[in-house]
Structures are given as structure tokens and as C-alpha cells.
Design a protein around this motif. Structure first.
Motif, mmCIF file in Angstrom:
data_model
loop_
_atom_site.group_PDB
_atom_site.id
_atom_site.type_symbol
_atom_site.label_atom_id
_atom_site.label_comp_id
_atom_site.label_asym_id
_atom_site.label_seq_id
_atom_site.Cartn_x
_atom_site.Cartn_y
_atom_site.Cartn_z
ATOM 1 N N SER A 186 0.800 -1.214 0.000
ATOM 2 C CA SER A 186 0.000 0.000 0.000
ATOM 3 C C SER A 186 0.838 1.273 0.000
ATOM 4 C CB SER A 186 -0.971 -0.003 1.160
ATOM 5 O OG SER A 186 -0.482 -0.735 2.235
ATOM 6 N N TYR A 187 2.136 1.150 0.305
ATOM 7 C CA TYR A 187 2.988 2.340 0.253
ATOM 8 C C TYR A 187 4.305 1.997 -0.434
ATOM 9 C CZ TYR A 187 0.066 4.474 3.888
ATOM 10 O OH TYR A 187 -0.968 4.987 4.596
ATOM 11 N N ILE A 188 4.895 3.007 -1.041
ATOM 12 C CA ILE A 188 6.281 2.861 -1.488
ATOM 13 C C ILE A 188 7.092 3.944 -0.777
ATOM 14 C CG2 ILE A 188 7.861 2.899 -3.424
ATOM 15 C CD1 ILE A 188 5.562 2.287 -5.259
ATOM 16 N N LYS B 192 9.181 2.689 10.152
ATOM 17 C CA LYS B 192 8.179 2.941 11.202
ATOM 18 C C LYS B 192 8.047 4.430 11.460
ATOM 19 C CE LYS B 192 8.718 -1.405 13.607
ATOM 20 N NZ LYS B 192 9.661 -2.036 14.540
ATOM 21 N N LYS B 193 9.217 5.084 11.498
ATOM 22 C CA LYS B 193 9.208 6.517 11.772
ATOM 23 C C LYS B 193 8.496 7.258 10.635
ATOM 24 C CE LYS B 193 10.484 10.357 13.757
ATOM 25 N NZ LYS B 193 9.637 10.814 14.856
ATOM 26 N N ILE B 194 8.760 6.864 9.407
ATOM 27 C CA ILE B 194 8.106 7.518 8.270
ATOM 28 C C ILE B 194 6.607 7.281 8.350
ATOM 29 C CG2 ILE B 194 7.900 7.567 5.760
ATOM 30 C CD1 ILE B 194 10.828 6.554 5.676
ATOM 31 N N TYR B 195 6.251 6.045 8.680
ATOM 32 C CA TYR B 195 4.829 5.696 8.757
ATOM 33 C C TYR B 195 4.156 6.525 9.839
ATOM 34 C CZ TYR B 195 0.622 2.904 8.782
ATOM 35 O OH TYR B 195 -0.679 2.507 8.688
ATOM 36 N N GLN B 196 4.876 6.695 10.947
ATOM 37 C CA GLN B 196 4.356 7.488 12.041
ATOM 38 C C GLN B 196 4.145 8.933 11.585
ATOM 39 O OE1 GLN B 196 6.877 7.025 15.474
ATOM 40 N NE2 GLN B 196 6.066 8.925 16.340
ATOM 41 N N ASN B 197 5.097 9.444 10.810
ATOM 42 C CA ASN B 197 4.956 10.794 10.275
ATOM 43 C C ASN B 197 3.721 10.918 9.392
ATOM 44 O OD1 ASN B 197 7.196 11.699 11.549
ATOM 45 N ND2 ASN B 197 8.555 11.595 9.759
ATOM 46 N N ILE B 198 3.460 9.848 8.663
ATOM 47 C CA ILE B 198 2.264 9.872 7.811
ATOM 48 C C ILE B 198 1.029 9.890 8.688
ATOM 49 C CG2 ILE B 198 0.927 8.596 6.118
ATOM 50 C CD1 ILE B 198 3.580 7.369 5.178
ATOM 51 N N GLN B 199 1.062 9.040 9.709
ATOM 52 C CA GLN B 199 -0.116 8.907 10.565
ATOM 53 C C GLN B 199 -0.430 10.216 11.285
ATOM 54 O OE1 GLN B 199 -0.814 6.062 8.896
ATOM 55 N NE2 GLN B 199 -2.099 5.725 10.673
ATOM 56 N N GLY C 170 0.295 13.068 10.323
ATOM 57 C CA GLY C 170 -0.001 14.127 9.358
ATOM 58 C C GLY C 170 1.158 15.049 9.030
ATOM 59 N N SER C 171 2.337 14.778 9.604
ATOM 60 C CA SER C 171 3.434 15.704 9.311
ATOM 61 C C SER C 171 4.019 15.457 7.927
ATOM 62 C CB SER C 171 4.523 15.621 10.378
ATOM 63 O OG SER C 171 4.931 14.290 10.550
ATOM 64 N N LEU C 172 3.725 14.307 7.361
ATOM 65 C CA LEU C 172 4.200 14.037 6.006
ATOM 66 C C LEU C 172 3.008 14.075 5.061
ATOM 67 C CD1 LEU C 172 6.799 13.302 4.497
ATOM 68 C CD2 LEU C 172 6.162 10.932 4.748
ATOM 69 N N ASP C 173 3.079 14.963 4.116
ATOM 70 C CA ASP C 173 1.955 15.135 3.203
ATOM 71 C C ASP C 173 2.101 14.189 2.018
ATOM 72 O OD1 ASP C 173 -0.118 15.908 1.708
ATOM 73 O OD2 ASP C 173 0.641 17.909 1.229
ATOM 74 N N LEU C 174 1.190 13.235 1.964
ATOM 75 C CA LEU C 174 1.299 12.223 0.920
ATOM 76 C C LEU C 174 0.899 12.739 -0.451
ATOM 77 C CD1 LEU C 174 0.039 8.943 2.453
ATOM 78 C CD2 LEU C 174 2.343 9.701 2.030
ATOM 79 N N ASN C 175 0.033 13.738 -0.437
ATOM 80 C CA ASN C 175 -0.491 14.181 -1.728
ATOM 81 C C ASN C 175 0.570 14.904 -2.537
ATOM 82 O OD1 ASN C 175 -2.998 13.175 -1.155
ATOM 83 N ND2 ASN C 175 -3.531 15.002 0.014
ATOM 84 N N ALA C 176 1.556 15.404 -1.797
ATOM 85 C CA ALA C 176 2.581 16.146 -2.505
ATOM 86 C C ALA C 176 3.454 15.195 -3.295
ATOM 87 C CB ALA C 176 3.427 16.895 -1.493
ATOM 88 N N ALA C 177 3.828 15.649 -4.460
ATOM 89 C CA ALA C 177 4.749 14.841 -5.254
ATOM 90 C C ALA C 177 6.105 14.859 -4.584
ATOM 91 C CB ALA C 177 4.864 15.443 -6.657
ATOM 92 N N GLU C 178 6.884 13.835 -4.798
ATOM 93 C CA GLU C 178 8.251 13.754 -4.328
ATOM 94 C C GLU C 178 8.378 13.831 -2.815
ATOM 95 O OE1 GLU C 178 10.237 16.755 -6.914
ATOM 96 O OE2 GLU C 178 10.925 14.931 -7.870
#
Lengths: 647, 217
Positions: B9-11, B173-180, B182-190
Motif C-alpha cells: 500500500s505504500y512505497i 516505522k518513523k516515516i509511517y508514524q509521520n504519515i499517521q 499528518g506531518s508528512l503530506d502524501l499528496n505532494a509529489a516527491e
């Protein structure tokens, strides 16, 4: 019983009385009575006992009546007996009647059954027949069912294959399709038996089903693929299965892949433009074009982005074709990948061309060429060499290299066009040092580049051809108006500088050799000039020339003009003063040589020439044939002494 | 539906950076192949490896770009920092070049900070922990450096495989946590993370009711 005993006794007594006539019957009787043992005769005892019940009083009357009493009693009892039996007999009779009735009934029934049996016999045989027939039919029905279930699609399967109107695919589609295929293959077995008609018909029906199913599947796949134009295509398993199935129809398979390729191609072009112009969220990472002022970084970022995208796209296709046979997949992966990356070629080309055409200077152009070469190899690990992306990169690399050489040639042309005059110190001109600096920059940039070493040789040779030859030409042209000595010095200096620069790099051996030869030639010139300069200054040159050409036919040397002892002596004294300070007669040009080693060489070799000349003159003067008087006085120093002084 | 190797579900995009010879490629090889590569040639430019892992029940595909450590490739490798969600900064615990370890690490860190997103998770890895006898950088020293710069930190060994898995997984895990959070915006490209909106199965079931509705009309 007792009564009967009594009766027996009575008869016995009567018979005994009647038989007394013969053989004293009385005595016999008596004996018999006496012999009778009453104790043991139970019957007798019973009889007597029952007699005692009614024979209560023993008197004559009763004794007389005893017999009749007993008879009466017996009668009574018998009557009673008869009565009792009568009842039993009547009952038996009625039973007998009943049994008879039953018998009749049974007989009746038997006969009826018999009739019935006679009547139903046909029916039964008919039924049995029908039963066997029905069994047979049932068997057939079973066989037919099995046959149908094996050779016909179920209603729902047909439904699944036919699908819904909006074209979505049922999860069981592939199973159904596989069954159609299976049936179709099984029909071949049918054809081998004598069920050919059925086989052919079923086969035909299945072929029809299959065709329509494949067509539907293709349409669905096409649609799905068309939608995969997002940044990350969502390749679901159904789509993979669809492509697996479509392998049987190479044309449809190919078209589906094309559709996928087109969708991805659009997607990658869009993201490429986004990465170039919009960058990441909130500007990080910054858009690649923000660095367009730095051609190397700009091009590097672009190519790295493409490399990464190509790798990702390859993964997507591999995911899509994961179920497909390895051979067809491999081939197709490359084709499709080539198609996908085809779209970015134009934007890439436009940008790289801009960079190249903006004249970033030869060093940058060379670095850029090497960068492109590197990416050609790197991306070449992902794509096949015939893909248009690689072709574009290759084309850009060629263009870049061409531009690089153009710039070099232009520079070289400029050198020849506007030849600088040699400076007063006969050192190198600024254009020479600038050009050499450029060569140095270019050749050094190869060290920091990422290209395999093998590629260097050819590059270096070509670059050197491009720069060094015109450079030498320029030097020659600029030296052409100089006097010989100045020219030789100047050329030596220029060539020496070039040689010094090239010596730092590999693959320059041939050049260095050539330069060395040229330098040697000029050094020779300089040496002979220096030697003749000294000879002229010391006044020996005339004498040396004559001695060299002297033949005995001309007579003794001393008789020739200018060779008389006096003038020889004068020249020798001049020469002697030169020997006292040999450096005083060094030409200024020789001291202008940049290389100390060469200065030394010129000095050494010119001295050697002087020594050789002196030796020749010395031996000529000492020769008695030449008739010099006081020859020792003319040449006070032996050649050995001169050698010592000059070395 | 078989959960094949392609369903995720994620890359997450990673880069591995650090001086040459610290074992970056070996780490990658150990992580993707679970094997130690004894004679690892110098990396030319960049190389690339993938593996699917699971974090919090989510299948995540790691796309790992292994960069060359040689200085001459610096210009090329810098272009690959773009849009990395995780940066693994590797050093060798057995080579302590007088304090310059720190200098090197600092320069790598500066590069990483300048060329990636603010959200990029940077993980400091001290490799070759199996060579305890030749150790030159203490755990405490490196830990302090990591803490001062807000980096995650582990010592591991590409040879024995110790902690290798952990380093890659902890980063994810840390990246996933950032996604959860909301500090990492998935909609943004790159952003370095690509999200597949739904699992394939869900897409299918989502599609179907709609199609049925369409039919009923």
C-alpha cells in the motif's frame, strides 16, 4: 379309580366263586387274597379310603347295599363325566366348524389370489421390464449429467462470462474462462472417440464463448490500463490475471500492454514536468529548473530523476506481468518500458539542447558529455539500448561532444586567426598559456568524472589533436618572423610548456615523443648557432671553414689567404680569452630558455662543437705538411686542455 | 486473492549515503538478499534494490537507492537525494580519522538536510559492529552525535546481519508514524512516499456496487 378297584375286586371275587369248581378255586382264591399285600397296594388303599367316606355304618343292610351303592355312585360319576365331556366336545365341534370355515375362506382366498396372480402376471413382467429400462435410463441420465457438467458451462458461468452491461469483471471470470478453455481442450478427446459431432459442436460453442470472453476481457483490461495514469499505478491482481489470460491472444495482449504503456507514458511525462517546474510540497525538493543556471547540476538532476523513474516503471511492468510466462514477459517489459519512457524524450531533449547551446564553455561541455555518457550506461542497465530515451541521451551526448569539439576548434581557429607576437623574453604568449590551462582543465575534469577509464584514451587523443596541433601551428606562425636563433628559442620554450602540461596525463606518450623530437630539432639549431657565434666572435670561423674544405692539392694551409701564422695567432689569442670566460660569449637567447636543463644542453653541446672545431684546427696547424713555423706558439693549448676549460 | 510480492500500500524511497568503503552496498545486500557479500565492488554512481516489509499491518515497499561513496560521484549522487523519505547515513566504526569522522558525518548530514525534505527521516548507522576488536568510534560518541542532530541511531553489522533489519524497519516505522500524525503530506509529489489509495481487493469491491447501481437504472 377307587371305584374301579372296588369293581375289580368284585369281579375277581365273583369269578373266583364261579371258578371254584375247577382245581379248588377257592383255595387259589384264598391264596391269592392271602398273598395280596394290602400295605403295598396303593390302589387298594385309595379305594378303601374313598369307600370309607360313604360307608359309614357297617351293618347288614349297608353291606347288602354296598354293591349297588357303589354302582350307583359309579354311574353318577360317569354321568358327571359325560356331562363334562359334552361341553368340551361341543366346544371342539365349534372350533372344528370355525377351522372349516377358515379353511374355506383360505381356499377361497387362494383361488382368488391365484386368479389375481394370473391376471397380474403380465403387469409384473411389464413392470420389471420398465424398471430395468428406467435403471438404464437413469444411468444414461447420470452419464449425460456428468458429460454436460464436463462439457457445458453452468448458467452462472455463462452469466459471469457475459458480464454486466457496464463492463466490470466478476471475480469468478478467470475460473469460468479457464473452464471454457478446459472444455475446448477436452473436446479434442471427444473428437478422437466416435462422438465427433458432439465434439465439434461443443468445440464450436466453446470457441465462440472464448472469443467473446476474450473480447470482453480485453475491453476491460484496456479500460483498467487506461486508468493507470496516476503517480503510483494501482496494479491489482485481477489486472495481472487478465494479462496472464490474454497471453493466449497475442494481439489483444499486445494492445493491452500498449494501452498500459500509453497511460504510464502520459503519467511519467506529467510527473517529469512537475518535478521540473513545481518541485515537491512547499517547494522542497525545489523544482529542478531552479538550478538551470548550473548546467551540470541541472542536467544531473534531470537524468537522475529519469533514472529513478525508469527503475520504478520497470517495477510496475514487472508487477503487471508477474503471472505471465518469463519469455514473453521479458521481451514485452523492454518494449513497453521503451514506449513509456519515450514520452519524456522531447522535454528532455529540449532542455538539454538549451543547456548545450547556451555555450557553457568547453570544460563544462566536456563534463556534460561525460555525465551523459555515465547516464547512458546507468539507464542502459534498465532499458534496452534501442529505446528512444537512450537514443536521445546518446544523441545529446553526441551533440554535446560535437559542441565541445566545435568550441575547441573555434578556440584553435581563433588562435591561428589572431597570432600573438612573441614577447620580448621569447617566453610563452598568454594565448598559449590560456589554451594550455584549458587543456589542463578539460583533462583534469576527466579524473573527477564518473566514466570508466577505458573511454579516456580515445577522448584524450581526439582532444589533443584538436588543441595541440593548432597550438603548435600558432607558435610556428608567430615565430616565423623571428630570426633563426630567436625562433629556435621561442619554439623550444613553447613546446617545452606544452610538453610540461601534457606530461601530467595519461595517453600522451605519442604526443610527448613528437614534441621531444621537435624540441630536439630546435635545440640542434640553437646549438649550431651558438657554436658558430662563438667561432665567429673568436675569429676562428673563417679558419675552421678553410680547414674543413682544405685539400692537399691546394698546397700547404699556411700559404692560403688569412691562414698565415700571424692571423692564426691573433685568432688564437682571442679564442684564449674566450676560454678564460666561456659564458661571456653565450647568446642572450640561450639564457632565455625556460628550462635549465635545456640551457645546460645547449651549452654543453655547443662546447662540444667548439672543441671539435678546435681539434680540427689544432691538428691542421700541427700538421707539418701545412708548414706552420712555430706551430706550438700558434696553438698553445692542446685540445685536452680546451676540453677541461670548457666543461 | 494471493498476496503476491507486488501487493503493497505504500512505497518508501530511501537513500544510503556515507564515505566509500563503509559498507553501504553490503548493508543493502544484507537487507534485500539476507546474505553477506564478501567482495563487494565499488558502486558506480547509484544502484537500486527493493524489498517489501510490513509496518503496523501495512505492506510497504522500500525502494532503496545505494549511492557511491567515492568523491568523484558526489555530483551524481546528490541528484538522488530528491524526494527520499528516508536517508541512511552510514559510517564505519573501525575507522576513526581523528575527529574527521565527525566532519565527514557533518558534511553528509548537511548534504542530506539541504537536498531532502524537512520530513526526511535520517538514520545514522555505525556499520561493521562485528569488528569489535578494531573499534575506533565508541557507541557513546556516535550516540551523542546522533542525539545532538536529532538522528535515529543504531550500530549494526552487514556481515552478521545484526541490527540491519532493525535499521531499515525503524526508519520505515518513523516515516509511517509521520504519515499517521499528518506531518508528512502524501499528496505532494516527491514526498518520497507513494500511497496506493486502497488495496486491490478494495478497489474491486468499491467498483462493483457502483456498477450494479448503474445497471439498475
Amino acid at each position: 379309580m377307587a371305584d374301579r378297584e372296588v369293581a375289580d375286586v368284585m369281579t375277581t371275587s365273583s369269578s373266583s366263586s364261579s371258578g371254584s369248581a375247577t382245581n379248588n378255586p377257592l383255595s387259589r382264591k384264598l391264596n391269592k387274597i392271602l398273598e395280596t399285600r394290602l400295605d403295598s397296594d396303593k390302589e387298594m388303599l385309595e379305594a378303601l379310603k374313598s369307600l370309607s367316606t360313604f360307608f359309614t355304618s357297617n351293618n347288614i343292610r349297608t353291606r347288602r347295599n354296598l354293591r349297588s351303592d357303589i354302582e350307583r355312585r359309579s354311574l353318577l360319576i360317569n354321568e358327571e363325566f359325560v356331562d363334562c365331556f359334552k361341553v368340551a366336545k361341543e366346544q371342539l365341534d365349534s372350533i372344528c366348524e370355525d377351522v372349516q370355515a377358515m379353511n374355506e375362506c383360505c381356499l377361497d382366498m387362494t383361488s382368488r389370489l391365484k386368479t389375481a396372480k394370473d391376471q397380474t402376471h403380465d403387469l409384473i413382467s411389464q413392470t420389471t421390464q420398465l424398471q430395468t429400462e428406467s435403471q438404464k435410463l437413469q444411468m444414461r441420465a447420470q452419464v449425460t449429467d456428468v458429460f454436460l457438467s464436463k462439457f457445458q458451462l453452468k448458467q452462472e458461468e455463462v452469466q459471469i462470462l457475459r458480464g454486466t452491461r457496464d463492463g466490470s469483471l466478476h471475480p469468478g471470470f478467470f475460473k469460468a474462462l479457464a473452464r471454457v478453455k478446459q472444455i475446448h481442450t477436452d473436446c479434442k478427446v471427444l473428437l478422437r472417440t466416435n462422438q465427433q459431432t458432439a465434439g465439434l459442436e461443443i468445440m464450436e460453442a466453446m470457441a465462440l464463448q472464448q472469443e467473446s470472453a476474450y473480447e470482453r476481457l480485453y475491453r476491460w483490461t484496456q479500460n483498467e490500463c487506461r486508468m493507470l495514469s496516476g503517480d503510483t499505478p494501482d496494479i491489482n491482481n485481477q489486472l495481472c490475471l487478465a494479462l496472464e489470460s490474454l497471453q493466449d491472444r497475442p494481439v489483444l495482449f499486445r494492445y493491452s500492454l500498449d494501452e498500459f504503456g500509453t497511460a504510464r507514458r502520459t503519467a511519467i511525462v506529467r510527473s517529469f514536468i512537475d518535478a521540473l517546474t513545481r518541485g515537491g510540497p512547499g517547494g522542497t525538493p525545489r523544482p529542478i529548473e531552479l538550478h538551470s543556471h548550473d548546467p551540470l547540476r541541472y542536467s544531473g538532476d534531470i537524468l537522475a530523476w529519469l533514472h529513478q523513474s525508469a527503475a520504478s516503471e520497470k517495477e510496475h511492468i514487472q508487477a503487471l506481468l508477474k503471472h505471465c510466462a518469463a519469455t514473453s514477459a521479458d521481451e514485452n517489459i523492454h518494449d513497453v518500458l521503451s514506449h513509456i519512457t519515450d514520452g519524456v524524450c522531447r522535454p528532455l531533449k529540449v532542455r538539454l539542447e538549451q543547456v548545450v547551446v547556451s555555450e557553457p564553455g568547453p570544460v563544462l561541455l566536456y563534463k556534460l558529455t561525460n555525465l551523459l555518457k555515465f547516464y547512458h550506461v546507468t539507464i542502459g542497465n534498465i532499458l534496452l539500448s534501442n529505446s528512444s530515451l537512450l537514443n536521445t541521451i546518446d544523441e545529446m551526448q553526441t551533440l554535446c561532444l560535437k559542441m565541445f569539439f566545435n568550441t575547441l576548434n573555434y578556440n584553435a581557429g581563433k588562435l591561428l586567426e589572431k597570432v600573438e607576437l612573441p614577447p620580448g623574453d621569447l617566453g610563452t604568449t598568454s594565448s598559449l598559456s590560456n589554451t594550455l590551462q584549458l587543456v589542463q582543465d578539460i583533462l583534469s575534469s576527466h579524473d573527477s568524472s564518473v566514466i570508466a577509464i577505458d573511454a579516456r584514451k580515445q577522448d584524450f587523443t581526439q582532444i589533443l589533436n584538436c588543441v595541440i596541433d593548432p597550438l603548435i601551428q600558432m607558435c610556428s606562425v608567430s615565430a616565423s618572423r623571428l630570426p633563426t636563433v630567436d625562433m629556435a628559442t621561442y619554439m623550444i620554450n613553447c613546446l617545452y610548456q606544452i610538453q610540461n602540461t601534457l606530461a601530467l596525463y595519461e595517453y600522451t606518450d605519442q604526443r610527448l615523443e613528437m614534441l621531444n623530437a621537435q624540441i630536439d630539432a630546435h635545440v640542434d639549431t640553437l646549438v649550431s648557432e651558438q657554436a658558430s657565434f662563438i667561432l665567429t666572435r673568436t675569429g676562428l670561423s673563417h679558419a675552421y671553414g678553410i680547414v674543413q674544405q682544405h685539400q692537399s692539392a691546394q698546397g700547404p694551409l699556411s700559404s692560403l689567404h688569412g691562414m698565415d701564422a700571424v692571423s692564426m695567432k691573433a685568432a688564437m689569442s682571442k679564442f684564449d680569452s674566450y676560454l678564460a670566460s666561456p659564458d661571456s660569449l653565450t647568446m642572450t637567447q640561450c639564457s632565455l630558455l625556460l628550462s635549465a636543463k635545456q640551457r645546460e644542453t645547449v651549452k654543453r653541446r655547443s662546447s662540444e662543437l667548439i672543441i671539435a672545431a678546435y681539434q680540427l684546427i689544432f691538428s691542421a696547424i700541427m700538421d707539418v705538411q701545412n708548414k706552420y713555423a712555430e706551430s706550438n706558439g700558434i696553438v698553445p693549448r692542446t685540445p685536452d686542455q680546451v676540453i677541461k676549460l670548457l666543461s | 486473492m494471493a498476496a503476491g510480492p507486488y501487493n503493497y500500500s505504500y512505497i518508501f524511497k530511501y537513500i544510503i549515503i556515507g564515505d566509500m568503503g563503509v559498507g553501504k552496498s553490503c548493508l543493502l545486500h544484507q537487507f534485500t538478499e539476507k546474505k553477506f557479500m564478501a567482495d563487494c565492488p565499488h558502486t558506480i554512481g547509484v544502484e537500486f534494490g527493493t524489498r517489501i516489509i510490513e509496518v503496523a499491518g501495512q505492506k510497504i515497499k522500500l525502494q532503496i537507492w545505494d549511492t557511491a561513496g567515492q568523491e568523484r560521484f558526489r555530483a551524481v549522487t546528490r541528484s538522488y537525494y530528491r524526494g527520499a523519505a528516508g536517508a541512511l547515513m552510514v559510517y564505519d566504526i573501525t575507522t576513526f580519522i581523528v575527529r574527521s569522522t565527525y566532519n565527514h558525518l557533518s558534511s553528509w548530514l548537511t548534504d542530506a538536510r539541504n537536498l531532502t525534505n524537512p520530513n526526511t527521516v535520517i538514520f545514522l548507522i555505525g556499520n561493521k559492529s562485528d569488528l569489535e576488536a578494531q573499534r575506533d568510534v565508541t557507541y557513546e560518541e556516535a550516540k551523542q552525535f546522533a542525539d545532538e542532530n536529532g538522528l535515529m541511531f543504531l550500530e549494526c553489522s552487514a556481515k552478521t546481519g545484526e541490527n540491519v533489519e532493525e535499521a531499515f524497519l525503524d526508519t520505515a516505522k518513523k516515516i509511517y508514524q509521520n504519515i499517521q500524525d499528518g506531518s508528512l503530506d502524501l499528496n505532494a509529489a516527491e514526498s518520497g512516499v507513494q500511497h496506493k489509495p486502497t488495496t486491490p481487493r478494495n478497489t474491486l469491491s468499491n467498483d462493483q456496487p457502483q456498477s450494479k447501481d448503474g445497471c439498475a437504472c
